[in-house]
Design a protein around this motif. Structure first.
Motif, short mmCIF file in Angstrom:
data_model
loop_
_atom_site.label_atom_id
_atom_site.label_comp_id
_atom_site.label_asym_id
_atom_site.label_seq_id
_atom_site.Cartn_x
_atom_site.Cartn_y
_atom_site.Cartn_z
N GLU A 127 6.54 95.63 -4.25
CA GLU A 127 7.99 95.47 -4.10
C GLU A 127 8.61 94.62 -5.20
N THR A 128 7.89 93.59 -5.68
CA THR A 128 8.46 92.72 -6.72
C THR A 128 8.72 93.50 -8.01
N VAL A 129 7.80 94.40 -8.34
CA VAL A 129 7.99 95.22 -9.54
C VAL A 129 9.11 96.24 -9.32
N LEU A 130 9.18 96.78 -8.12
CA LEU A 130 10.23 97.76 -7.82
C LEU A 130 11.62 97.14 -7.90
N VAL A 131 11.75 95.85 -7.52
CA VAL A 131 13.04 95.18 -7.61
C VAL A 131 13.55 95.18 -9.04
N LEU A 132 12.67 94.82 -9.98
CA LEU A 132 13.08 94.83 -11.39
C LEU A 132 13.28 96.25 -11.91
N LEU A 133 12.47 97.18 -11.41
CA LEU A 133 12.62 98.56 -11.84
C LEU A 133 13.96 99.15 -11.36
N SER A 134 14.48 98.62 -10.24
CA SER A 134 15.72 99.15 -9.67
C SER A 134 16.94 98.88 -10.55
N MET A 135 16.82 97.94 -11.50
CA MET A 135 17.97 97.62 -12.36
C MET A 135 18.15 98.65 -13.48
N PHE A 136 17.17 99.58 -13.63
CA PHE A 136 17.24 100.57 -14.70
C PHE A 136 17.75 101.91 -14.17
N ALA A 137 18.42 102.63 -15.06
CA ALA A 137 18.86 104.00 -14.79
C ALA A 137 18.70 104.81 -16.08
N LEU A 138 18.35 106.08 -15.95
CA LEU A 138 18.08 106.90 -17.13
C LEU A 138 19.32 107.04 -18.00
N GLY A 139 19.16 106.72 -19.30
CA GLY A 139 20.25 106.89 -20.25
C GLY A 139 21.33 105.84 -20.19
N GLN A 140 21.12 104.77 -19.41
CA GLN A 140 22.12 103.73 -19.27
C GLN A 140 21.46 102.36 -19.42
N PRO A 141 22.24 101.35 -19.88
CA PRO A 141 21.67 100.00 -19.99
C PRO A 141 21.38 99.44 -18.61
N PRO A 142 20.47 98.45 -18.53
CA PRO A 142 20.14 97.86 -17.23
C PRO A 142 21.37 97.28 -16.53
N VAL A 143 21.36 97.35 -15.21
CA VAL A 143 22.48 96.84 -14.41
C VAL A 143 22.57 95.32 -14.55
N VAL A 144 21.40 94.66 -14.58
CA VAL A 144 21.35 93.20 -14.69
C VAL A 144 20.80 92.83 -16.06
N GLN A 145 21.46 91.91 -16.76
CA GLN A 145 21.01 91.47 -18.08
C GLN A 145 20.35 90.10 -17.95
N TYR A 146 19.15 89.94 -18.49
CA TYR A 146 18.43 88.68 -18.42
C TYR A 146 18.39 88.03 -19.81
N ASP A 147 18.65 86.73 -19.85
CA ASP A 147 18.49 85.95 -21.08
C ASP A 147 17.05 85.44 -21.10
N TYR A 148 16.16 86.23 -21.70
CA TYR A 148 14.73 85.91 -21.63
C TYR A 148 14.40 84.63 -22.40
N ALA A 149 15.12 84.36 -23.50
CA ALA A 149 14.83 83.15 -24.29
C ALA A 149 15.09 81.90 -23.44
#
Length: 268
Positions: A66-88
């Protein structure tokens, strides 16, 4: 991670179905709750799973929970991620959190992270040459900005220059006041009190020297700002020589008498 686990517990079956339709193979649509095998996912899904697993620190992406699926849920084909993370910022915060939970001596294992973070965020604080751009004008990785931070066949910096130009400014950024050339702890090791001291220190323009009374070895030229580890190596080198020459086989009473005799001789 706690926030991610909380969101994973709330992941609805309809959201799982949407993820499956986008990133799982048509003949592998799930009929049961997670975890799922990564081979059930299409090529795009497997690439995203690999990326997410690396970010989360998982050693494998074979099983998708489920934890991986939560992050996978922010993606959609051909579109930028719904949630943007500042990884730095995320990584910097996590490293800082780890430092706060580490014992003092274990922090030394992670000093390279501190150096690179400070070099990246405050490059103007260091009097060293930094090459941020390559020949094509593209931004280079932080580890290639200066030979001061990685192994090269030829480095323009000596060890003392590395300490004075990089380590000392780095350490000074972590505290509110400038650091002394020799810390109070080092000075107390050499001179516990006016009546009892085993050595002395000398500040030159570009280097520092410590002397242990009774040592007959030539002292090494230490950096202008002396790190504790380097101080300890030089201290034990000289102390061992002095002890072997003057105190080996002597009683404690005789050792104290000899130390008082040596101090005025080596202090002249």
């Amino acid at each position: 991670m706690k926030l991610l686990l909380d969101q994973a517990a709330k992941l609805s079956s309809s959201e799982i179905t949407r993820i499956a339709q986008l990133f799982m193979q048509p003949d592998c649509q799930p009929q049961q709750p997670p975890p799922y095998l990564h081979v059930w996912f299409n090529e795009t899904g497997r690439l995203l799973l690999y990326m997410i697993s690396c970010i989360l620190g998982f050693s494998t992406s074979e099983f998708v929970d489920e934890t991986v699926l939560v992050l996978l849920s922010m993606f959609a084909l051909g579109q930028p991620p719904v949630v943007q993370y500042d990884y730095a910022t995320f990584i910097a915060d996590k490293i800082h959190e780890q430092f706060m939970n580490l014992e003092r001596e274990r922090v030394f294992k992670y000093t390279s992270y501190i150096y690179h973070l400070l070099l990246y965020y405050q490059p103007d604080s260091f009097p060293v040459f930094l090459k941020k751009w390559d020949a094509k004008g593209k931004r280079r990785s932080i580890i290639f900005w200066s030979s001061i931070c990685h192994h090269v066949y030829y480095s323009p910096y000596t060890y003392c220059e590395f300490i004075d130009l990089f380590i000392y400014p780095t350490s000074s950024l972590l505290v509110s006041t400038p650091l002394p050339r020799l810390t109070d702890e080092m000075q107390k090791i050499l001179q516990l009190s006016k009546s009892y001291s085993i050595g002395h220190w000398y500040f030159y323009q570009n280097h520092t020297v410590i002397r242990i009374y009774g040592c007959e070895l030539a002292p090494y030229r230490l950096p202008k700002y002396v790190p504790m580890r380097l101080f300890a190596l030089e201290y034990f080198r000289q102390f061992g020589n002095s002890d072997m020459i003057h105190f080996y086989g002597k009683s404690k009473k005789a050792q104290l008498k000899i130390r008082h005799q040596l101090r005025p001789i080596y202090f002249q």
